[in-house]
Scaffold this active site. Structure first.
Site, PDB file in Angstrom:
ATOM      1  N   HIS A 295       0.831  -1.203   0.000  1.00 27.13           N
ATOM      2  CA  HIS A 295       0.000   0.000   0.000  1.00 27.13           C
ATOM      3  C   HIS A 295       0.872   1.263   0.000  1.00 27.13           C
ATOM      4  O   HIS A 295       0.741   2.130  -0.871  1.00 27.13           O
ATOM      5  CB  HIS A 295      -0.913  -0.019   1.226  1.00 27.13           C
ATOM      6  CG  HIS A 295      -1.817   1.175   1.334  1.00 27.13           C
ATOM      7  ND1 HIS A 295      -3.117   1.161   0.911  1.00 27.13           N
ATOM      8  CD2 HIS A 295      -1.593   2.430   1.797  1.00 27.13           C
ATOM      9  CE1 HIS A 295      -3.657   2.353   1.108  1.00 27.13           C
ATOM     10  NE2 HIS A 295      -2.756   3.143   1.649  1.00 27.13           N
ATOM     11  N   GLU A 296       1.778   1.337   0.975  1.00 26.03           N
ATOM     12  CA  GLU A 296       2.602   2.548   1.081  1.00 26.03           C
ATOM     13  C   GLU A 296       3.552   2.671  -0.102  1.00 26.03           C
ATOM     14  O   GLU A 296       3.838   3.778  -0.556  1.00 26.03           O
ATOM     15  CB  GLU A 296       3.361   2.576   2.413  1.00 26.03           C
ATOM     16  CG  GLU A 296       2.474   2.565   3.672  1.00 26.03           C
ATOM     17  CD  GLU A 296       1.407   3.656   3.717  1.00 26.03           C
ATOM     18  OE1 GLU A 296       1.596   4.714   3.081  1.00 26.03           O
ATOM     19  OE2 GLU A 296       0.365   3.450   4.369  1.00 26.03           O
TER      20      GLU A 296
ATOM     21  N   HIS B 211       1.791   4.487  -2.800  1.00 28.06           N
ATOM     22  CA  HIS B 211       1.888   5.945  -2.619  1.00 28.06           C
ATOM     23  C   HIS B 211       3.282   6.423  -3.030  1.00 28.06           C
ATOM     24  O   HIS B 211       3.437   7.438  -3.700  1.00 28.06           O
ATOM     25  CB  HIS B 211       1.689   6.304  -1.135  1.00 28.06           C
ATOM     26  CG  HIS B 211       0.268   6.248  -0.661  1.00 28.06           C
ATOM     27  ND1 HIS B 211      -0.729   7.002  -1.221  1.00 28.06           N
ATOM     28  CD2 HIS B 211      -0.315   5.543   0.346  1.00 28.06           C
ATOM     29  CE1 HIS B 211      -1.884   6.761  -0.574  1.00 28.06           C
ATOM     30  NE2 HIS B 211      -1.654   5.875   0.379  1.00 28.06           N
TER      31      HIS B 211
ATOM     32  N   GLU C 215      -4.644   7.652  -3.181  1.00 27.43           N
ATOM     33  CA  GLU C 215      -5.148   6.397  -2.626  1.00 27.43           C
ATOM     34  C   GLU C 215      -5.488   5.400  -3.746  1.00 27.43           C
ATOM     35  O   GLU C 215      -5.412   4.197  -3.543  1.00 27.43           O
ATOM     36  CB  GLU C 215      -6.366   6.695  -1.744  1.00 27.43           C
ATOM     37  CG  GLU C 215      -6.739   5.589  -0.783  1.00 27.43           C
ATOM     38  CD  GLU C 215      -5.702   5.313   0.310  1.00 27.43           C
ATOM     39  OE1 GLU C 215      -4.733   6.106   0.444  1.00 27.43           O
ATOM     40  OE2 GLU C 215      -5.841   4.300   0.994  1.00 27.43           O
TER      41      GLU C 215
HETATM   42 ZN    ZN Z   1      -3.058   5.253   1.767  1.00 29.03          ZN
END
Ligand code: ZN
Length: 502
Positions: free
Chosen positions: A265-266, A269, A295
């Protein structure tokens, strides 16, 4: 480049450097700082925020923007100059609306609040956080008044994270897919014992979790020569430049998901920030355009890729080899189902893809009501639990598992939550567009090849930084506006398969 636009670039570069310094201090606060640093850090952040804000709202800068505007007349909408000017003008107007004393004070209050909230959460003690939270919502109302709005004070707040988005539009998008989610969750509830996530709760050595996670995100395309990963209580990504992007994670010995999927997830980003065009670095255009689009990137890598059958057909043998003996009695199919278990549970960050947006809808409705005063801060624990029960059919036994779980309110980030759900919706719209352009993408993912997807994202989304607003970008990429239908269709197909629904 004309003389004025050059001067403007220099000034904006300095502003961006101050923003970078604030981010470094914010990163340090979450990752390195000892408890004793809380008060001095709040003061330091407040001082720097004041200096930055004074510079961002100086008359000089306003004049320079005017002069540079004349110089760039005729530059194409997509050009760096015209885009820089649009962003500069918008930021200037926004910053001018907020008095410097308010900015300094809000920075200090929310920095101090971090510590108070963390303690309250650890001790399940909402009362100790209540006065601080009251203060924060009072200041959020002031902030909305300063920023201005036509229909709802919440419009002003959400606009800070998702430019152009309104409360009414969020409500429309949410209401358009809430019944579908509830229906599918109920159908799964009938057969929930068909799938279990027990195998994710075995003992997973933390060093091995770290090694495996790093191998995965490096393979996805996170560039460790221009970024690093550390540990924090609440995982996040921050960027001081496209060439220095920080992500964080956390580890549990008896639960594989938070580190594995949190890292993907990170990294999602992080890859967005690393993919911004070099020419835009150190300018107001040099980062992701909105939190919703941000996101969409993190959720695409975490879920659409990272929780797919194809991905695990490639990754599972590696995972099994990484944890000798731990997964001997199971197989990739069981593992795929385990990571896609649908569970009605209390914690948003641990929510599966299907229930996630409901957690956001709850927060969105509460924030609106807190802002208008329809709900009082003192009533929050009760109201949170009542509404949670209405949404999910279960009631949080403690405030730690309820109203105290998220960092956002203590950080003053009111209006931020909806961007998570919007990001989920966008992730599928962008992914479908990428697959339409590269039909072999799913089979590439199944063989551990991710560069086609990453370079498509870089070309169509990342490189533009803040050149386009979120609606502009979505229109350019997909030809349409944000739409929940593709996401709902994806969920229905995926979970019908995982749970063997009729
Ligand atoms: Zn996030």
């Amino acid at each position: 480049m004309g003389e004025k636009i050059e001067q403007l670039s220099t000034q904006l570069g300095q502003l961006s450097d101050l923003g970078g310094a604030l981010s470094v201090m914010g990163w340090d606060q979450e990752v390195m700082m000892p408890d004793g640093g809380a008060q001095p850090r709040a003061r330091q952040l407040s001082t720097l925020a004041r200096i930055r804000h004074e510079m961002a709202t100086s008359e000089d800068l306003g004049d320079l923007i005017e002069a540079a505007a004349q110089e760039t007349e005729g530059a194409g909408y997509d050009s760096d100059e015209a885009s820089l000017l649009r962003a500069a003008k918008y930021d200037y107007e926004q910053d001018m609306k907020l008095p410097v004393d308010f900015v300094a004070k809000f920075t200090q209050v929310t920095s101090e609040a971090q510590h108070i909230w963390a303690k309250a959460r650890a001790n399940n003690d909402f009362k100790s956080f209540e006065p601080t939270l009251e203060k924060i919502f009072e200041m959020a109302r002031q902030q909305a008044d300063f920023l201005g709005y036509t229909d709802h004070p919440y419009d002003a707040l959400i606009g800070q994270y998702e430019r152009g988005m309104t409360t009414a539009e969020v409500a429309r998008i949410f209401n358009a897919h809430k019944p579908d989610l509830i229906e599918l969750i109920a159908a799964i509830g009938e057969v929930e014992d068909r799938v279990s996530d027990d195998i994710l709760h075995r003992e997973y050595d933390i060093d091995k979790q770290r090694a495996f996670g790093i191998e995965v995100i490096e393979k996805l395309g996170f560039d460790f020569t221009r970024g690093r990963q550390d540990i924090s209580t609440h995982p996040f990504c921050t960027s001081f430049s496209r060439n220095d992007v920080r992500i964080t994670t956390r580890f549990y010995k008896d639960y594989l998901n938070p580190s594995l999927f949190g890292m993907m997830h990170e990294a999602g980003h992080g890859m967005y920030e690393q993919g911004v065009a070099e020419a835009l670095d150190g300018t107001p255009l040099g980062s992701g355009t909105s939190l919703g689009v941000h996101e969409s990137q993190s959720r695409m890598w975490e879920n659409v890729v990272g929780r797919s059958k194809g991905f695990w057909s490639w990754a599972y043998p590696k995972l099994q080899a990484n944890f000798p003996g731990v997964l001997d009695d199971t197989n990739v199919d069981a593992f795929y189902k385990a990571i896609n278990t649908v569970k009605r549970q209390f914690i948003r960050v641990e929510a599966d893809e299907l229930t996630y947006n409901l957690h956001i809808m709850l927060r969105f409705e509460l924030e609106c009501d807190l802002l208008t005063g329809a709900v009082k801060v003192s009533e929050l624990p009760q109201v949170w639990n009542d509404r949670f029960e209405q949404f999910f059919g279960i009631r949080p036994p403690t405030d730690t598992l309820g109203v105290l779980q998220d960092v956002h309110w203590s950080a003053g980030l009111i209006g931020y939550f909806p961007t998570y759900a919007l990001g989920n919706l966008l992730s599928m719209q962008y992914y479908n567009t990428a697959v339409a352009a590269n039909p072999s993408l799913p089979s590439e993912i199944a063989s551990g090849k991710f560069d086609t997807l990453l370079s498509w994202l870089q070309t169509n989304i990342h490189q533009h930084g803040r050149k386009y607003t979120s609606p502009e970008l979505t229109k350019r990429v997909t030809g349409t506006q944000i739409d929940p239908a593709p996401y709902v269709a994806y969920l229905q197909e995926k979970f019908t398969d995982v749970y063997g629904l009729g």
